[in-house]
Design a protein around this motif. Structure first.
Motif, PDB file in Angstrom:
ATOM      1  N   LEU A  77       0.823  -1.203   0.000  1.00 25.05           N
ATOM      2  CA  LEU A  77       0.000   0.000   0.000  1.00 25.05           C
ATOM      3  C   LEU A  77       0.864   1.263   0.000  1.00 25.05           C
ATOM      4  N   ARG A  78       1.909   1.275   0.810  1.00 22.02           N
ATOM      5  CA  ARG A  78       2.765   2.464   0.887  1.00 22.02           C
ATOM      6  C   ARG A  78       3.540   2.677  -0.413  1.00 22.02           C
ATOM      7  N   LEU A  79       3.966   1.604  -1.053  1.00 16.57           N
ATOM      8  CA  LEU A  79       4.662   1.750  -2.329  1.00 16.57           C
ATOM      9  C   LEU A  79       3.714   2.254  -3.416  1.00 16.57           C
ATOM     10  N   ASP A  80       2.478   1.782  -3.403  1.00 18.16           N
ATOM     11  CA  ASP A  80       1.505   2.209  -4.413  1.00 18.16           C
ATOM     12  C   ASP A  80       1.124   3.676  -4.258  1.00 18.16           C
ATOM     13  N   LYS A  81       1.250   4.224  -3.058  1.00 15.43           N
ATOM     14  CA  LYS A  81       0.868   5.614  -2.821  1.00 15.43           C
ATOM     15  C   LYS A  81       1.933   6.621  -3.248  1.00 15.43           C
ATOM     16  N   ILE A  82       3.127   6.143  -3.574  1.00 17.32           N
ATOM     17  CA  ILE A  82       4.200   7.062  -3.950  1.00 17.32           C
ATOM     18  C   ILE A  82       3.885   7.686  -5.307  1.00 17.32           C
ATOM     19  N   ASP A  83       3.851   8.984  -5.361  1.00 14.95           N
ATOM     20  CA  ASP A  83       3.619   9.733  -6.601  1.00 14.95           C
ATOM     21  C   ASP A  83       4.669  10.831  -6.678  1.00 14.95           C
ATOM     22  N   ILE A  84       5.737  10.574  -7.417  1.00 16.84           N
ATOM     23  CA  ILE A  84       6.879  11.480  -7.460  1.00 16.84           C
ATOM     24  C   ILE A  84       7.500  11.410  -8.850  1.00 16.84           C
ATOM     25  N   ASP A  85       8.248  12.445  -9.215  1.00 20.69           N
ATOM     26  CA  ASP A  85       8.871  12.482 -10.537  1.00 20.69           C
ATOM     27  C   ASP A  85       9.931  11.401 -10.710  1.00 20.69           C
ATOM     28  N   GLY A  86      10.780  11.228  -9.692  1.00 20.69           N
ATOM     29  CA  GLY A  86      11.881  10.305  -9.880  1.00 20.69           C
ATOM     30  C   GLY A  86      12.346   9.637  -8.610  1.00 20.69           C
TER      31      GLY A  86
END
Length: 539
Positions: A233-242
């Motif tokens: 769940l925590r990995l799926d929530k990551i929204d970042i450029d790089g």
């Protein structure tokens, strides 16, 4: 109170797109049936990038079918491209055989994929997003004129550092191989150690621009399902450029970002990852870095080294106790010296007190200022030694510390006793097998020095109580950070301050693993037999 704490991190948020936006994006992102139009869109998207090679060819002996080959120079295996793709399409492929294989269910793209290509992994693509991701990862793209489809062929190849000895976690006895910057090589090193079909791996792509491959590995049936779900769940929530290194992932998924103590363990050793997986932990691999993350992480885990399990139990226990003692010295030695010499003189023997007073007779600064000056100076020397070339870095650190310390004592600015205390503290900070915990001790050391200069031993006692309360409040993916000490678990004390023999450690850590607790079915059978009550014949 749930099993996990709520996370509030502004850097992690889900990306919501309306249905109308998704329809508009999908319509403009689809491949076109015209080859020239597709090539022009690719050229307009990548600009004048000279490393993107676009070649138009004709398929078959007669050459009536136009196709386009697109690949990235430097990331693609050009030898395989020449021998197994171009040669197959332009020389070996016959259009008469093509007409025989074509059917209403199979178009030219499917026939090329199933009958013509003599390479490994081949996938069909229908949109430019998948095309650019594969192209910039080193795959070869094949587009056919007249089809709004294409093929993506996996033939990635680039120059990389091979499997070498781990440099951050050095051991005297044990395997020497360490991870590299290639994710697939790293997962293969773990697969080679754990030949278990229950060793599952889930892959994700994180980073809107870097498209970094991230893999989560765990043993199904041993790892806690709740922890696996939380990590996913925590990995799926990551929204970042790089994502450029595993440290970026660590900051985005950790429980307490403002705590000086690390709640995620990192290692560059494959045997450490394999041992953690067998205990029920989860490993997170990030492409482009040799450091693998392990969750959940406990406080006592940062005092454990892989070498502890390759040495005899008595030797490993002695060394581990030494690490705990060295951590205490690195954290409290300057603060205790300041408190005793400033407030609590009665705790010192008279002879030692007279000697310290004589040394400090000409020193113009109080003990706290002395310690701050020496600690900051040594931190500067430490960082300078790390950043300088290896051939002169260590020599510069040693010579610089010796020269500065000696000159400061002779000039009457610093007492000799303070130099000794700071030197012992610096040496003790290097005993920790993990760099992250040593950093935590270096940060907290200055705080303890300040409260020792203000309140003496009473301030240190209050500071230790506050530090202990903070440690007991931490959790790593739902697991108490101080377990198995708090909450106390008697069976897990076999591998905390000391290490019991392997034949006595027949259970996995209980708070990490909630299923399949037993890892050694018959501990009594594994116990070495003694020869005390046995009769031996002969010499």
């Amino acid at each position: 109170m749930g099993f996990f704490k709520k996370k509030s991190n502004s850097k992690i948020h889900s990306n919501s797109i309306s249905a109308s936006q998704m329809m508009t994006t999908s319509s403009t992102n689809e491949l076109k049936a015209n080859l020239q139009e597709n090539i022009q869109i690719i050229k307009d998207s990548i600009g004048k990038s000279s490393d993107i090679i676009i070649r138009e060819i004709r398929i078959g002996e007669e050459g009536t079918i136009k196709a386009g080959i697109i690949y990235t120079d430097g990331l693609t295996d050009t030898t395989a491209l020449q021998n197994f793709i171009l040669e197959t399409l332009m020389l070996d492929f016959k259009e008469t055989e093509l007409q025989e294989k074509l059917s209403p269910e199979q178009n030219l793209i499917t026939v090329l994929k199933d009958f013509a290509m003599t390479v490994g992994e081949i996938k069909e693509l229908t949109n430019f997003e998948v095309l650019f991701t594969g192209l910039l990862s080193g795959d070869t793209i094949i587009l056919i004129d007249g089809y709004a489809q294409g093929l993506i062929i996996s033939n990635r190849y680039w120059v990389e550092r091979g499997v070498t000895e781990a440099t951050a976690q050095v051991v005297v006895r044990g395997p020497r191989e360490g991870f590299s910057e290639n994710l697939r090589v790293n997962t293969a090193l773990v697969r080679r150690r754990l030949k278990d079909p229950n060793l599952w791996m889930e892959s994700k792509v994180i980073g809107k621009r870097t498209k970094t491959n991230v893999a989560m590995m765990y043993i199904n049936g041993i790892a806690n399902d709740k922890i696996v779900k939380e990590v996913r769940l925590r990995l799926d929530k990551i929204d970042i450029d790089g994502i450029l290194e595993s440290g970026n992932i660590e900051e985005l998924i950790q429980d307490t970002p403002y705590s000086p103590f690390p709640t995620i363990f990192n290692t560059e050793r494959s045997d450490v990852v394999a041992a953690a997986l067998l205990e029920g932990r989860i490993a997170i691999f990030v492409d482009g870095t040799p450091f693998v993350l392990i969750v959940p992480a406990l406080f006592v885990q940062f005092f454990q080294s892989s070498e502890d399990y390759y040495q005899r139990a008595d030797i490993a226990s002695l060394i581990r106790l030494l690490r705990f003692f060295a951590f205490t010295i690195a954290l409290l030695a300057p603060a205790l010296f300041i408190a005793v010499t400033t407030f609590n003189h009665v705790m010192l023997p008279p002879a030692l007190l007279i000697s310290l007073a004589a040394q400090r007779e000409g020193v113009p600064f109080p003990a706290f200022v002395e310690a701050i000056i020496m600690e900051i100076t040594f931190e500067i020397l430490r960082e300078a030694g790390l950043r300088m070339p290896r051939s002169i870095g260590s020599a510069m650190s040693i010579v610089g510390a010796f020269v500065i310390g000696t000159a400061a004592v002779e000039a009457g600015m610093i007492s000799a006793a303070m130099v000794i205390v700071v030197s012992i503290t610096a040496i003790a900070s290097f005993v920790s097998p993990t760099y992250d915990l040593a950093i935590s001790a270096r940060i907290l050391r200055f705080g303890f020095m300040a409260i020792a200069a203000s309140f003496g031993l009473l301030g240190i006692t209050i500071g230790l109580i506050a530090l202990l309360l903070h440690l007991c409040s931490l959790r790593s993916f739902g697991v108490p950070y101080m377990s198995p000490l708090a909450p106390f678990n008697l069976s897990d004390q076999k591998d905390t301050f000391i290490r019991f023999p392997i034949w006595k450690m027949f259970t996995r850590p209980r708070l990490i693993n909630q299923q399949n607790i037993v890892r050694q079915q018959d501990s009594a059978a594994a116990k070495p037999e003694t020869s005390k009550n046995k009769e031996h014949e002969g010499v």
